[in-house]
Design an enzyme around this catalytic site. Structure first.
Site, PDB file in Angstrom:
ATOM      1  N   CYS A 221       0.817  -1.225   0.000  1.00  0.00           N
ATOM      2  CA  CYS A 221       0.000   0.000   0.000  1.00  0.00           C
ATOM      3  C   CYS A 221       0.849   1.273   0.000  1.00  0.00           C
ATOM      4  CB  CYS A 221      -0.970  -0.010   1.180  1.00  0.00           C
ATOM      5  SG  CYS A 221      -2.091  -1.412   1.133  1.00  0.00           S
TER       6      CYS A 221
ATOM      7  N   HIS B 236      -3.126   7.395   2.306  1.00  0.00           N
ATOM      8  CA  HIS B 236      -3.562   6.075   1.843  1.00  0.00           C
ATOM      9  C   HIS B 236      -4.973   5.814   2.382  1.00  0.00           C
ATOM     10  CE1 HIS B 236      -3.881   1.939   0.951  1.00  0.00           C
ATOM     11  NE2 HIS B 236      -3.677   1.513   2.184  1.00  0.00           N
TER      12      HIS B 236
ATOM     13  N   ASN C 282     -10.074  -0.022   0.203  1.00  0.00           N
ATOM     14  CA  ASN C 282      -8.617   0.042   0.144  1.00  0.00           C
ATOM     15  C   ASN C 282      -8.141  -0.596  -1.163  1.00  0.00           C
ATOM     16  OD1 ASN C 282      -5.874  -0.231   0.465  1.00  0.00           O
ATOM     17  ND2 ASN C 282      -5.979  -1.062   2.544  1.00  0.00           N
TER      18      ASN C 282
END
Ligand SMILES: CC(C)(COP(=O)(O)OP(=O)(O)OC[C@H]1O[C@@H](n2cnc3c(N)ncnc32)[C@H](O)[C@@H]1OP(=O)(O)O)[C@@H](O)C(=O)NCCC(=O)NCCS
Length: 338
Positions: free
Chosen positions: A132, A265, A295
């Protein structure tokens, strides 16, 4: 060799900065709401609910790629939109860096597949894998290439089909992720630009977030699905995102008050809100798309950046802090003037 030795003939001249001159994104068409997901999971005897997911994560829906849709396909489309936004041709690109943990193949790289799709025949192309944090790593690498003069135009892409590596019977992870791609075009510039960047990794914390399986000798070895210790990841994320934000503003010689937009993020709205609160960034200056996208790992930051540019929130001249955190364990931030 003296430090003032002449630059060998043919070596590119360094430029002062790289600047983001275009953004683009691509989401698979299929949108799955929490209620739809809960109904599908119930058929397999796995219990979840819209209220649990929204309360713990802020996620309301995710885009999921149909069978056969790959990271390179999503990344190519995001790249085309970023190139169009930047007003340059694929043939002008010198470099393509793709951040992905869900590449189409072991090799060739997803970047090479995208290079071919775009016809960017002059561009070097490779993948970066920092889960990520991947987009922050890729952007920092591309910025370095541009600054030292090795590339004038660079394409940086985050592209993922995380739905492929989820255990759809593990309710503690499968409700959290989605698919998509985002891209930016960086160009050499006499003015900033990327002002500062900081990357970190702590490989001793691999186990809190991993997909620790692979294919060897024709067999699946280990566990290829994403596994996560949710609370450990949560605590670690909030701590490191606070710390790295201070590091990049210090490197850039500015303060947090100079940051116009925080683009973190997009993992969990509670992590985003806790980070913004610790940094003193007001909620209206935080870009959050986690409710719509869930996500999307390396794609989450460029997807959020593109959304906020296209709806007119982020404007030319704004100072933007981009932040990533995720498996590895990895984390990092880039401070950029748009
Ligand atoms: C994953 C996360 C949302 C879980 O929230 P939490 O408050 O820590 O919840 P817990 O894991 O303690 O689980 C609480 C209960 O909910 C249950 N639960 C877990 N997932 C569930 C779901 N999708 N639906 C319903 N219940 C669920 C658990 O089984 C547990 O039940 P129990 O108390 O009967 O054992 C949270 O830890 C988190 O956001 N972590 C960070 C994750 C992240 O952002 N990762 C990516 C970083 S890149």
């Amino acid at each position: 060799m003296s430090a003032t030795a002449a630059r060998p003939a043919g070596n590119p001249a360094p430029t002062a900065w790289s600047r983001i001159i275009g953004t683009g994104s691509c989401l698979p068409e299929r949108v799955v709401s929490n209620d739809e997901l809960a109904a599908e999971m119930a058929q397999r005897g796995v219990e979840t609910s819209d209220s649990w997911i929204v309360e713990r994560t802020g996620i309301r829906q995710r885009h999921l790629a149909e069978r056969g849709v790959t990271s390179s396909q999503l990344g190519t489309e995001a790249a085309r939109r970023a190139l169009q936004d930047a007003g340059i041709e694929a043939a002008d690109l010198d470099l393509i860096v793709v951040a992905t943990s869900t590449p189409d193949f072991v090799f060739p790289s997803t970047a090479c597949l995208i290079q071919a799709n775009l016809g960017a025949s002059k561009a070097a192309a490779f993948d970066v894998q920092a889960v990520c944090t991947g987009f922050i790593y890729a952007l920092t690498i591309a910025d370095s290439f541009v600054r030292i003069g090795r590339a004038r135009n660079a394409l940086v892409i985050g592209a993922e089909v995380f739905s492929r590596i989820l255990d759809w019977n593990d309710r503690s992870t499968c409700v959290l992720f989605g698919d998509g791609a985002g891209a930016v075009v960086l160009q050499a510039s006499a003015e900033p630009g990327v002002m500062a960047a900081k990357l970190h990794a702590d490989g001793s914390q691999t186990k809190i977030l991993c997909a620790a399986g692979n294919v060897a000798y024709g067999e699946v070895i280990g566990d290829p699905f994403l596994r996560m210790e949710g609370q450990a990841v949560f605590k670690q994320a909030v701590t490191v995102l606070d710390r790295v934000a201070h590091e990049v503003v210090e490197e850039a010689g500015v303060t947090l008050a100079d940051v116009d937009w925080l683009v973190p993020h997009q993992a969990n709205v509670r992590i985003i809100n806790a980070t913004a609160k610790r940094l003193g960034v007001p909620a209206e200056r935080v870009v959050s798309t986690v409710d719509l996208h869930a996500n999307t790992s390396a794609a989450s930051v460029p997807l959020a950046l593109d959304a906020a540019r296209r709806d007119g929130r982020i404007k030319r001249g704004d100072t933007v802090m981009l932040q990533g955190v995720g498996g590895g364990f990895t984390w990092g931030a880039v401070l950029a003037r748009m």
